[in-house]
Design a protein around this motif. Structure first.
Motif, PDB file in Angstrom:
ATOM      1  N   GLN A 220      -4.375  -2.238   4.742  1.00  0.00           N
ATOM      2  CA  GLN A 220      -4.799  -1.032   4.146  1.00  0.00           C
ATOM      3  C   GLN A 220      -5.680  -1.431   3.016  1.00  0.00           C
ATOM      4  O   GLN A 220      -5.348  -1.916   2.367  1.00  0.00           O
TER       5      GLN A 220
ATOM      6  N   HIS B 161       3.839   6.610   7.470  1.00  0.00           N
ATOM      7  CA  HIS B 161       2.510   6.282   7.634  1.00  0.00           C
ATOM      8  C   HIS B 161       2.176   6.255   9.245  1.00  0.00           C
ATOM      9  O   HIS B 161       2.827   6.506  10.161  1.00  0.00           O
TER      10      HIS B 161
ATOM     11  N   PRO C  84       0.819  -1.163   0.159  1.00  0.00           N
ATOM     12  CA  PRO C  84       0.081  -0.159  -0.119  1.00  0.00           C
ATOM     13  C   PRO C  84       0.853   1.230  -0.016  1.00  0.00           C
ATOM     14  O   PRO C  84       0.447   2.133  -0.849  1.00  0.00           O
ATOM     15  N   THR C  85       1.835   1.344   0.808  1.00  0.00           N
ATOM     16  CA  THR C  85       2.700   2.681   0.841  1.00  0.00           C
ATOM     17  C   THR C  85       3.326   2.747  -0.472  1.00  0.00           C
ATOM     18  O   THR C  85       3.423   3.881  -1.092  1.00  0.00           O
TER      19      THR C  85
ATOM     20  N   GLY D 169       6.395  -6.242   4.100  1.00  0.00           N
ATOM     21  CA  GLY D 169       5.608  -5.420   3.868  1.00  0.00           C
ATOM     22  C   GLY D 169       4.317  -6.152   3.206  1.00  0.00           C
ATOM     23  O   GLY D 169       4.306  -7.409   3.377  1.00  0.00           O
ATOM     24  N   THR D 170       3.097  -5.481   3.184  1.00  0.00           N
ATOM     25  CA  THR D 170       1.869  -6.399   2.918  1.00  0.00           C
ATOM     26  C   THR D 170       1.887  -6.609   1.621  1.00  0.00           C
ATOM     27  O   THR D 170       0.877  -7.284   1.268  1.00  0.00           O
TER      28      THR D 170
ATOM     29  N   VAL E 197       1.490  -0.817  10.098  1.00  0.00           N
ATOM     30  CA  VAL E 197      -0.038  -0.553  10.217  1.00  0.00           C
ATOM     31  C   VAL E 197      -0.640  -2.019  10.320  1.00  0.00           C
ATOM     32  O   VAL E 197      -1.576  -2.348  11.294  1.00  0.00           O
ATOM     33  N   SER E 198      -0.256  -2.991   9.395  1.00  0.00           N
ATOM     34  CA  SER E 198      -1.022  -4.417   9.714  1.00  0.00           C
ATOM     35  C   SER E 198      -0.559  -5.166  11.016  1.00  0.00           C
ATOM     36  O   SER E 198      -1.780  -5.744  11.706  1.00  0.00           O
TER      37      SER E 198
END
Ligand code: ASP
Length: 323
Positions: A202, A90, A39-40, A183-184, A160-161
């Motif tokens: 996200q 973020h 996402p980022t 990372g996701t 975030v996740s």
């Protein structure tokens, strides 16, 4: 003596002015502190394109992943403050991380100049498509019954996740095994392949996979549904009203980057957010565009301070283990 100081000050001022006048005269590096494809990274690439047109220079994305985004963020905090190294931070790197890393090498509120908010990103609870529960209520029962057998994917401690899953695990009193990724983006690949069971991610990373039916979404953790995924119920509709959480992605520069340089970068971001094609790309992925008053550098500065203050007690209450 006085005159000397005045002359020195004038010299410093004119050096600053010259810097901004010619700025940018070479490519700008935009650090994404997570793996490509997540996402980022996606948001960074979407806004970098029109920003680079406005600035008349290339913006090169550099993925510096690791330690839940704190590796890349530390790199930028200590980079030369000349406007040629900036980053997409973020809610994790500039909000939750200080509460999870007592020895964090940067302070989100002190070690950066704010450039501006790029996009808000609602959080969804998503799972591999073959996970048995059909809806959120079934998932809650299932997760409680066999939480130790479930695998939770996330992007590292402080991401975030990770932090949004901590809240979920705490509310459901479950302890799934955690599988950290860089990372996701890569986490999503494994979720689609069925190698992990669930994740809280996200929206920009999940929309196309949910639409394609390659993963399932149990709920979105916002008060209202997203126009990008109108069929996905809110946590309130689906039976977990207290699970409310949203993330965001924003641009930062190292502390000490001249004000007129960061103003130029903010101007390029604001123009990007007014560009129809850019807006559509972000909105189609479920991104929430900042209102006009949320696009200023000052607004982001205040917001980051609020986020750090907000996350510290939340993470303590969730009983998260630090380093
Ligand atoms: N934003 C991260 C990424 O781009 C993931 C996270 O913070 O959960 O992969």
């Amino acid at each position: 003596m006085k005159a000397l100081f005045a002359a020195a000050a004038a010299l410093v001022l004119s050096a600053g002015a010259t810097l901004a006048q010619g700025y940018p005269n070479k490519p700008i590096t935009l650090v994404v502190p997570f793996a490509a494809g997540g996402p980022t990274d996606v948001i960074a690439r979407i806004v970098a394109e029109p920003m680079s047109r406005t600035l008349g220079q290339q913006i090169v994305i550099e993925n510096v992943a690791g330690a839940g985004g704190t590796t890349g963020t530390t790199r930028v905090a200590t980079a030369a403050p000349d406007g040629y190294t900036i980053m997409m931070g973020h809610m994790g790197t500039h909000g939750a991380a200080p509460a999870l890393y007592p020895k964090l090498k940067y302070d989100p509120t002190k070690d950066f100049e704010t450039i501006g908010m790029a996009a808000g990103t609602p959080i969804l609870l998503v799972a591999k498509k073959d996970l048995p529960p059909k809806d959120l209520k079934e998932f809650m029962a299932y997760a409680k019954a066999q939480s130790d057998k479930l695998n939770l994917a996330h992007a590292g401690v402080g991401s975030v996740s990770h932090t949004t899953a901590l809240l979920l695990n705490n509310q459901l009193a479950i302890k799934p095994s955690q599988v950290p990724y860089r990372g996701t983006g890569p986490a999503m690949n494994d979720l689609v392949a069925g190698q992990v069971d669930f994740m809280t991610d996200q929206i920009v990373n999940v929309v196309s996979q949910v639409k394609a039916g390659s993963i399932k979404a149990y709920a979105i953790a916002t008060p209202v549904r997203s126009p990008a995924l109108p069929d996905v119920p809110t946590t309130k509709e689906a039976g977990l009203p207290d699970y409310q959480v949203s993330a965001w992605n924003a641009l930062f520069a190292p502390k000490g980057t001249p004000a007129d340089v960061t103003a130029k970068l903010n101007d390029a971001l604001v123009k990007a957010l007014a560009d129809e094609n850019t807006r559509k790309r972000l909105l189609d992925l479920g991104g929430v565009l900042p209102e006009k008053d949320q696009q200023s550098q000052a607004w982001l500065k205040g917001f980051v301070a609020e986020e750090v203050a907000r996350w510290t007690p939340v993470i303590k209450a969730a009983g998260a283990t630090a380093e």
